[in-house]
Design an enzyme around this catalytic site. Sequence first.
Site, PDB file in Angstrom:
ATOM      1  N   HIS A 201     -33.681 -95.550  30.834  1.00 51.07           N
ATOM      2  CA  HIS A 201     -35.106 -95.606  31.203  1.00 51.07           C
ATOM      3  C   HIS A 201     -35.563 -97.021  31.543  1.00 51.07           C
ATOM      4  O   HIS A 201     -36.628 -97.193  32.123  1.00 51.07           O
ATOM      5  CB  HIS A 201     -35.954 -95.038  30.057  1.00 51.07           C
ATOM      6  CG  HIS A 201     -35.792 -93.566  29.895  1.00 51.07           C
ATOM      7  ND1 HIS A 201     -36.708 -92.655  30.383  1.00 51.07           N
ATOM      8  CD2 HIS A 201     -34.813 -92.829  29.337  1.00 51.07           C
ATOM      9  CE1 HIS A 201     -36.296 -91.426  30.114  1.00 51.07           C
ATOM     10  NE2 HIS A 201     -35.135 -91.500  29.472  1.00 51.07           N
TER      11      HIS A 201
ATOM     12  N   ASP B  64     -39.637-103.738  34.475  1.00 51.01           N
ATOM     13  CA  ASP B  64     -39.984-102.405  33.984  1.00 51.01           C
ATOM     14  C   ASP B  64     -39.078-101.380  34.658  1.00 51.01           C
ATOM     15  O   ASP B  64     -38.874-101.452  35.875  1.00 51.01           O
ATOM     16  CB  ASP B  64     -41.447-102.091  34.353  1.00 51.01           C
ATOM     17  CG  ASP B  64     -42.163-101.279  33.282  1.00 51.01           C
ATOM     18  OD1 ASP B  64     -41.481-100.562  32.530  1.00 51.01           O
ATOM     19  OD2 ASP B  64     -43.394-101.355  33.217  1.00 51.01           O
TER      20      ASP B  64
HETATM   21  C1  GDG Z   1     -40.068 -96.578  29.226  1.00 53.41           C
HETATM   22  C2  GDG Z   1     -39.783 -97.645  30.308  1.00 53.41           C
HETATM   23  C3  GDG Z   1     -40.329 -95.950  32.059  1.00 53.41           C
HETATM   24  C4  GDG Z   1     -50.023 -96.166  27.002  1.00 53.41           C
HETATM   25  N1  GDG Z   1     -51.062 -96.499  26.225  1.00 53.41           N
HETATM   26  C5  GDG Z   1     -51.575 -95.359  25.755  1.00 53.41           C
HETATM   27  C6  GDG Z   1     -50.827 -94.293  26.269  1.00 53.41           C
HETATM   28  N2  GDG Z   1     -49.879 -94.818  27.031  1.00 53.41           N
HETATM   29  C7  GDG Z   1     -48.884 -94.019  27.775  1.00 53.41           C
HETATM   30  C8  GDG Z   1     -49.083 -94.146  29.271  1.00 53.41           C
HETATM   31  C9  GDG Z   1     -47.699 -93.772  29.787  1.00 53.41           C
HETATM   32  C10 GDG Z   1     -46.792 -94.273  28.668  1.00 53.41           C
HETATM   33  O1  GDG Z   1     -47.587 -94.485  27.517  1.00 53.41           O
HETATM   34  C11 GDG Z   1     -46.152 -95.614  29.016  1.00 53.41           C
HETATM   35  O2  GDG Z   1     -45.151 -95.370  29.945  1.00 53.41           O
HETATM   36  P1  GDG Z   1     -44.460 -96.541  30.765  1.00 53.41           P
HETATM   37  O3  GDG Z   1     -43.612 -95.916  31.806  1.00 53.41           O
HETATM   38  O4  GDG Z   1     -45.512 -97.427  31.348  1.00 53.41           O
HETATM   39  O5  GDG Z   1     -43.697 -97.467  29.724  1.00 53.41           O
HETATM   40  P2  GDG Z   1     -42.652 -97.403  28.443  1.00 53.41           P
HETATM   41  O6  GDG Z   1     -43.306 -96.854  27.244  1.00 53.41           O
HETATM   42  O7  GDG Z   1     -42.194 -98.806  28.324  1.00 53.41           O
HETATM   43  O8  GDG Z   1     -41.455 -96.437  28.860  1.00 53.41           O
HETATM   44  C12 GDG Z   1     -40.614 -97.369  31.553  1.00 53.41           C
HETATM   45  C13 GDG Z   1     -40.479 -94.925  30.940  1.00 53.41           C
HETATM   46  O9  GDG Z   1     -39.682 -95.292  29.805  1.00 53.41           O
HETATM   47  C14 GDG Z   1     -40.042 -93.532  31.402  1.00 53.41           C
HETATM   48  O10 GDG Z   1     -38.724 -93.528  31.874  1.00 53.41           O
HETATM   49  O11 GDG Z   1     -41.268 -95.664  33.096  1.00 53.41           O
HETATM   50  O12 GDG Z   1     -40.293 -98.311  32.562  1.00 53.41           O
HETATM   51  O13 GDG Z   1     -40.059 -98.947  29.796  1.00 53.41           O
HETATM   52  O14 GDG Z   1     -47.544 -92.397  29.881  1.00 53.41           O
HETATM   53  O15 GDG Z   1     -50.114 -93.280  29.672  1.00 53.41           O
HETATM   54  N3  GDG Z   1     -51.096 -93.000  26.011  1.00 53.41           N
HETATM   55  C15 GDG Z   1     -52.165 -92.741  25.192  1.00 53.41           C
HETATM   56  N4  GDG Z   1     -52.911 -93.730  24.639  1.00 53.41           N
HETATM   57  C16 GDG Z   1     -52.661 -95.048  24.894  1.00 53.41           C
HETATM   58  O16 GDG Z   1     -53.367 -95.914  24.370  1.00 53.41           O
HETATM   59  N5  GDG Z   1     -52.478 -91.462  24.918  1.00 53.41           N
END
Ligand code: GDG
Length: 451
Positions: free
Chosen positions: A154, A358
Amino acid sequence: MTARLIVVSNRIPTEAEPSGGLVVALHDCLTAQGGVWIGTSGAPVKQPEPELRQIAQGAYTRMVFDISEDEHEGYYLGYANSVLWPLFHRRADLMHVQPEYADHYMAVNTRLADMLADFAQPDDLLWIHDYHFLPLAALLRERGVTCRIGFFLHIPFPVVSDILALPQANELKDWVAAYDVFGVQTEGDVGRVMAHYRDDPDAVFDTQGRMVSLDDGATPRHFPIGIDARDFAALAQAQADAVPLAMTLGQKLVLGVDRLDYSKGLVHRFDGFAAYLEARTPDTPKATLLQIAPPSREDVDAYKDIRTELEQTAGMINGAHAELDWTPIRYIRRNVERDTLASVYRRADVAMVTPLADGMNLVAKEFVAAQDPDDPGVLILSHFAGAAEQLTDALMVNPYDAAEVGEAVQTALTMPLAERKARHARLLENVMTEDIAWWTRSYLGALRGTG
Ligand code: GDG
């Protein structure tokens, strides 16, 4: 008969109907075709049991295994999150290399491999997720497991020169090569995996000199992860006015949503926003950057440091630029409800998604899905997010260049409606088409050897 699917991830959903894109996608896929989901059992225990334990049986089975308190320190906080995570996010300077971390990482993976070797059948499909379990296929092959084994990373795959900072750099090559499908997020990642094998006697090259596979057929392939875009768009529309935002009339909303992690470039983002504030003339819109940053991995030192630095930066910028009716940076250091998030996305005029590294970044895709197509907001996106390969109609920025980021904020805030709509339509097309169901289908097709 469909082959049994066995998914392995560090965390496993414990609720009956989980939420969150990837978890829901895997849940739906396992519900549809049956199978097993295996992960750690949650809080570390004194004495781990050497067996998988079933915690739920419905359309599919959920099973967990224990890790000890020392393993939680060494395998999870240590090797996974203080060695591999910083290294793979181009922050080798933040690595905390300790021989016992690697020992615990191997101990957990070895115990899991023993349990899986007893459990897996030759026609099962094993799908391993993320950097916590890189050595699993190699360990399973040593134990005579013959079923197809796929991996999905990921996070970004590092460049060769960075991998040299890993004491297990050579082992990493063998871990990767043992998978039938080594899945990564982007074409860039595929290139970086292949570069790692450039001098490898087992690598097979095409006539242009590009590596096409390893001897035993393990070819890295990219599968950009998506979101459940239709579902999220409907949620954002339904929640449009659900949350009071306490904004002064006429002021614009710029949004950031990220786990509090140094890879997300939050300090650089604040500096970029400060560059917009400094260059602002009285006739340009006043905008507030609302940064939602739920804390994560607070037991790891590098995460405490980023929090302090971010809070100081926000304080300094607000001190210099705030007015009686305007606080330029609002920073929320806690998790907000998903419904609330959808509502805020919908109303934001601009989203700043400016990570320094990322794997993909799902926030960028959620923001696009949440917009009103008749009056959409503008996405500012870092070249260093995996999403940059797909979302080319965003305003692309170099997050290290504060002046450029500041100009992008200004451009986004003043972008004419026609251009906003045109860019958004193309972004939405991608987010809707290459959604989470498409991702799961593509990956499983490759793992079955049919796609
Ligand atoms: C890894 C990889 C890859 C965030 N703050 C809140 C909240 N979130 C949710 C967002 C989004 C998720 O968390 C974050 O997803 P990301 O993709 O930005 O980042 P990582 O957690 O680092 O995930 C990344 C992912 O895996 C999937 O393969 O895209 O690059 O690092 O869904 O909305 N959700 C809620 N409250 C918050 O305060 N409910």
